[in-house]
Design a protein around this motif. Structure first.
Motif, PDB file in Angstrom:
ATOM      1  N   GLU A  31       0.840  -1.193   0.000  1.00  0.00           N
ATOM      2  CA  GLU A  31       0.000   0.000   0.000  1.00  0.00           C
ATOM      3  C   GLU A  31       0.878   1.248   0.000  1.00  0.00           C
ATOM      4  O   GLU A  31       1.946   1.278   0.608  1.00  0.00           O
ATOM      5  CB  GLU A  31      -0.930   0.000   1.212  1.00  0.00           C
ATOM      6  CG  GLU A  31      -1.909  -1.172   1.221  1.00  0.00           C
ATOM      7  CD  GLU A  31      -2.743  -1.270  -0.053  1.00  0.00           C
ATOM      8  OE1 GLU A  31      -3.125  -0.206  -0.597  1.00  0.00           O
ATOM      9  OE2 GLU A  31      -2.997  -2.392  -0.517  1.00  0.00           O
ATOM     10  N   ARG A  32       0.400   2.275  -0.668  1.00  0.00           N
ATOM     11  CA  ARG A  32       1.166   3.511  -0.835  1.00  0.00           C
ATOM     12  C   ARG A  32       0.625   4.616   0.067  1.00  0.00           C
ATOM     13  O   ARG A  32      -0.579   4.725   0.298  1.00  0.00           O
ATOM     14  CB  ARG A  32       1.084   3.968  -2.301  1.00  0.00           C
ATOM     15  CG  ARG A  32       1.878   5.232  -2.596  1.00  0.00           C
ATOM     16  CD  ARG A  32       1.861   5.562  -4.081  1.00  0.00           C
ATOM     17  NE  ARG A  32       0.556   6.001  -4.525  1.00  0.00           N
ATOM     18  CZ  ARG A  32       0.323   7.133  -5.191  1.00  0.00           C
ATOM     19  NH1 ARG A  32       1.311   7.943  -5.486  1.00  0.00           N
ATOM     20  NH2 ARG A  32      -0.893   7.446  -5.562  1.00  0.00           N
ATOM     21  N   ARG A  33       1.539   5.445   0.569  1.00  0.00           N
ATOM     22  CA  ARG A  33       1.180   6.665   1.281  1.00  0.00           C
ATOM     23  C   ARG A  33       2.031   7.780   0.691  1.00  0.00           C
ATOM     24  O   ARG A  33       3.213   7.574   0.389  1.00  0.00           O
ATOM     25  CB  ARG A  33       1.426   6.522   2.786  1.00  0.00           C
ATOM     26  CG  ARG A  33       0.702   5.331   3.387  1.00  0.00           C
ATOM     27  CD  ARG A  33       1.063   5.082   4.840  1.00  0.00           C
ATOM     28  NE  ARG A  33       0.322   5.985   5.729  1.00  0.00           N
ATOM     29  CZ  ARG A  33       0.240   5.802   7.049  1.00  0.00           C
ATOM     30  NH1 ARG A  33       0.880   4.781   7.619  1.00  0.00           N
ATOM     31  NH2 ARG A  33      -0.460   6.629   7.809  1.00  0.00           N
ATOM     32  N   THR A  34       1.442   8.962   0.515  1.00  0.00           N
ATOM     33  CA  THR A  34       2.148  10.022  -0.195  1.00  0.00           C
ATOM     34  C   THR A  34       2.273  11.295   0.630  1.00  0.00           C
ATOM     35  O   THR A  34       1.478  11.562   1.530  1.00  0.00           O
ATOM     36  CB  THR A  34       1.434  10.373  -1.515  1.00  0.00           C
ATOM     37  OG1 THR A  34       0.168  10.991  -1.224  1.00  0.00           O
ATOM     38  CG2 THR A  34       1.214   9.135  -2.370  1.00  0.00           C
ATOM     39  N   LEU A  35       3.288  12.077   0.280  1.00  0.00           N
ATOM     40  CA  LEU A  35       3.481  13.429   0.784  1.00  0.00           C
ATOM     41  C   LEU A  35       3.652  14.334  -0.427  1.00  0.00           C
ATOM     42  O   LEU A  35       4.240  13.936  -1.431  1.00  0.00           O
ATOM     43  CB  LEU A  35       4.706  13.509   1.685  1.00  0.00           C
ATOM     44  CG  LEU A  35       4.615  12.755   3.013  1.00  0.00           C
ATOM     45  CD1 LEU A  35       5.997  12.618   3.636  1.00  0.00           C
ATOM     46  CD2 LEU A  35       3.659  13.467   3.965  1.00  0.00           C
ATOM     47  N   ARG A  36       3.157  15.580  -0.299  1.00  0.00           N
ATOM     48  CA  ARG A  36       3.206  16.488  -1.448  1.00  0.00           C
ATOM     49  C   ARG A  36       3.538  17.900  -0.996  1.00  0.00           C
ATOM     50  O   ARG A  36       2.994  18.406  -0.007  1.00  0.00           O
ATOM     51  CB  ARG A  36       1.858  16.475  -2.172  1.00  0.00           C
ATOM     52  CG  ARG A  36       1.782  17.342  -3.419  1.00  0.00           C
ATOM     53  CD  ARG A  36       0.466  17.052  -4.143  1.00  0.00           C
ATOM     54  NE  ARG A  36       0.296  17.832  -5.353  1.00  0.00           N
ATOM     55  CZ  ARG A  36      -0.582  18.828  -5.498  1.00  0.00           C
ATOM     56  NH1 ARG A  36      -1.378  19.144  -4.475  1.00  0.00           N
ATOM     57  NH2 ARG A  36      -0.680  19.482  -6.628  1.00  0.00           N
ATOM     58  N   ALA A  37       4.453  18.523  -1.716  1.00  0.00           N
ATOM     59  CA  ALA A  37       4.747  19.947  -1.554  1.00  0.00           C
ATOM     60  C   ALA A  37       4.409  20.592  -2.889  1.00  0.00           C
ATOM     61  O   ALA A  37       5.071  20.330  -3.892  1.00  0.00           O
ATOM     62  CB  ALA A  37       6.215  20.155  -1.203  1.00  0.00           C
ATOM     63  N   ALA A  38       3.379  21.425  -2.927  1.00  0.00           N
ATOM     64  CA  ALA A  38       2.811  21.869  -4.200  1.00  0.00           C
ATOM     65  C   ALA A  38       2.969  23.361  -4.418  1.00  0.00           C
ATOM     66  O   ALA A  38       2.857  24.165  -3.482  1.00  0.00           O
ATOM     67  CB  ALA A  38       1.329  21.506  -4.271  1.00  0.00           C
ATOM     68  N   GLY A  39       3.223  23.729  -5.677  1.00  0.00           N
ATOM     69  CA  GLY A  39       3.208  25.125  -6.081  1.00  0.00           C
ATOM     70  C   GLY A  39       4.251  26.008  -5.426  1.00  0.00           C
ATOM     71  O   GLY A  39       4.018  27.200  -5.219  1.00  0.00           O
ATOM     72  N   LEU A  40       5.417  25.446  -5.123  1.00  0.00           N
ATOM     73  CA  LEU A  40       6.474  26.243  -4.490  1.00  0.00           C
ATOM     74  C   LEU A  40       7.165  27.117  -5.528  1.00  0.00           C
ATOM     75  O   LEU A  40       7.380  26.702  -6.665  1.00  0.00           O
ATOM     76  CB  LEU A  40       7.495  25.310  -3.833  1.00  0.00           C
ATOM     77  CG  LEU A  40       6.940  24.291  -2.831  1.00  0.00           C
ATOM     78  CD1 LEU A  40       8.066  23.410  -2.321  1.00  0.00           C
ATOM     79  CD2 LEU A  40       6.232  24.991  -1.677  1.00  0.00           C
ATOM     80  N   THR A  65       6.595  21.354  -7.813  1.00  0.00           N
ATOM     81  CA  THR A  65       5.764  20.465  -6.999  1.00  0.00           C
ATOM     82  C   THR A  65       6.512  19.147  -6.824  1.00  0.00           C
ATOM     83  O   THR A  65       7.053  18.601  -7.792  1.00  0.00           O
ATOM     84  CB  THR A  65       4.404  20.210  -7.655  1.00  0.00           C
ATOM     85  OG1 THR A  65       3.655  21.429  -7.685  1.00  0.00           O
ATOM     86  CG2 THR A  65       3.600  19.161  -6.882  1.00  0.00           C
ATOM     87  N   ALA A  66       6.573  18.664  -5.589  1.00  0.00           N
ATOM     88  CA  ALA A  66       7.253  17.408  -5.288  1.00  0.00           C
ATOM     89  C   ALA A  66       6.271  16.437  -4.651  1.00  0.00           C
ATOM     90  O   ALA A  66       5.504  16.825  -3.766  1.00  0.00           O
ATOM     91  CB  ALA A  66       8.430  17.648  -4.350  1.00  0.00           C
ATOM     92  N   VAL A  67       6.264  15.198  -5.123  1.00  0.00           N
ATOM     93  CA  VAL A  67       5.405  14.150  -4.572  1.00  0.00           C
ATOM     94  C   VAL A  67       6.277  12.961  -4.185  1.00  0.00           C
ATOM     95  O   VAL A  67       7.052  12.457  -5.008  1.00  0.00           O
ATOM     96  CB  VAL A  67       4.331  13.701  -5.585  1.00  0.00           C
ATOM     97  CG1 VAL A  67       3.518  12.523  -5.019  1.00  0.00           C
ATOM     98  CG2 VAL A  67       3.398  14.862  -5.939  1.00  0.00           C
ATOM     99  N   LEU A  68       6.157  12.543  -2.941  1.00  0.00           N
ATOM    100  CA  LEU A  68       6.893  11.384  -2.437  1.00  0.00           C
ATOM    101  C   LEU A  68       5.909  10.235  -2.250  1.00  0.00           C
ATOM    102  O   LEU A  68       4.923  10.366  -1.520  1.00  0.00           O
ATOM    103  CB  LEU A  68       7.565  11.711  -1.106  1.00  0.00           C
ATOM    104  CG  LEU A  68       8.424  10.599  -0.500  1.00  0.00           C
ATOM    105  CD1 LEU A  68       9.735  10.465  -1.276  1.00  0.00           C
ATOM    106  CD2 LEU A  68       8.712  10.874   0.975  1.00  0.00           C
ATOM    107  N   SER A  69       6.190   9.107  -2.894  1.00  0.00           N
ATOM    108  CA  SER A  69       5.376   7.896  -2.727  1.00  0.00           C
ATOM    109  C   SER A  69       6.153   6.895  -1.889  1.00  0.00           C
ATOM    110  O   SER A  69       7.222   6.426  -2.291  1.00  0.00           O
ATOM    111  CB  SER A  69       5.045   7.273  -4.089  1.00  0.00           C
ATOM    112  OG  SER A  69       4.208   8.113  -4.850  1.00  0.00           O
ATOM    113  N   THR A  70       5.615   6.586  -0.704  1.00  0.00           N
ATOM    114  CA  THR A  70       6.225   5.581   0.164  1.00  0.00           C
ATOM    115  C   THR A  70       5.355   4.331   0.131  1.00  0.00           C
ATOM    116  O   THR A  70       4.157   4.401  -0.116  1.00  0.00           O
ATOM    117  CB  THR A  70       6.341   6.089   1.609  1.00  0.00           C
ATOM    118  OG1 THR A  70       5.029   6.174   2.197  1.00  0.00           O
ATOM    119  CG2 THR A  70       6.999   7.458   1.652  1.00  0.00           C
TER     120      THR A  70
END
Length: 282
Positions: A138-147, A225-230
């Motif tokens: 299963e995946r969980r994500t973090l996002r830093a958007a529009g920097l 924008t950065a998206v981390l998929s763990t």
């Protein structure tokens, strides 16, 4: 091989998984969650609307002699996602393509950067990553958007320690040091004109995708924008990664501000996050 020559092919990826597995991951909401976009409060409704309610299924036996049919999802707006088998000497692989209407068919040309194109490219790479490196997890994500991407000489990616990824070819390794002194290492997973995917070392090998929209917005210098998929992370590990993520990108942490981090917090991070031979802390 272009399945829809009247459309723009946005992305085509070969996936080390059989076509039935890939198809299930574009049809079953729980599996779509493992790769599509990023997680927010509306992700489950969006997945059900897009992939169950709005998508029309089409199947052709055009490539049956190669091991299976060509299967597509078609949307009213003209987007087409296609999956077909690709048998190689290395075993059963699949090809997934995403194509969209040509710009000439739109009333207004949207410019060089297209948000929808970039999201499909990232999602296709996230699907390949999930199936090849973390099947069933299963995946969980973090996002830093529009920097704000920052002005020349003060680019955001340079300030967060990612200057080292420039020019690194796909499949090659890089290592850099972030402003807080921690090492960051990984392998370039994919690269396009506007985004780069990095298979990070440590902490169950997550995928980091960085998207750079160069279009100026008001006083900005473009947006990052950065998206981390763990994958397969428990609550404690994910919370620790979230604290570290917030400090890295200068965001407000979920529970504490970056300035409130104590030595005990740093020790907790080091306890729950894996480290590689290069001492990389993700």
């Amino acid at each position: 091989m272009a399945r829809h020559p009247d459309r723009r092919e946005i992305v085509s990826v070969e996936i080390v998984a059989d076509a039935d597995t890939v198809w299930a991951h574009v049809r079953e909401p729980a599996k779509i969650r493992r790769w599509f976009g990023w997680h927010d409060d509306g992700i489950d409704d969006e997945i059900r609307r897009m992939f169950v309610t709005d998508a029309r299924v089409m199947e052709s036996d055009e490539l049956a002699s190669r091991g299976g049919p060509v299967r597509s999802l078609i949307w009213k707006g003209g987007d087409v996602l296609t999956v077909w088998p690709s048998t190689t000497p290395r075993g059963a692989h699949s090809v997934l393509t995403m194509s969209r209407r040509p710009y000439e068919s739109f009333d207004v040309f949207s410019g060089l950067y297209d948000d929808v194109d970039e999201r499909w490219i990232a999602s296709a790479q996230q699907l390949r990553f999930a199936l090849e490196l973390h099947p069933g997890a299963e995946r969980r994500t973090l996002r830093a958007a529009g920097l704000d991407a920052g002005p020349p000489g003060r680019r955001l990616l340079d300030r967060v320690g990612l200057h080292g990824i420039r020019g690194v070819p796909v499949g090659c390794h890089f290592e850099t040091r972030r402003p807080d002194g921690t090492l960051l290492g990984g392998t370039i997973w994919h690269r396009t004109e506007y985004q780069v995917g990095i298979r990070l070392h440590g902490a169950n090998e997550p995928l980091l995708i960085i998207d750079h929209n160069p279009t100026p917005l008001r006083a900005s210098n473009g947006r990052v924008t950065a998206v981390l998929s763990t994958f397969g992370t428990d609550d404690e590990t994910f919370a620790a990664i979230g604290q570290h993520w917030a400090r890295w990108w200068g965001l407000r942490a979920p529970a504490k501000t970056p300035d409130a981090a104590s030595p005990r917090d740093h020790e907790r991070l080091r306890r729950v996050l894996h480290r590689t031979h290069a001492d990389v802390l993700v």
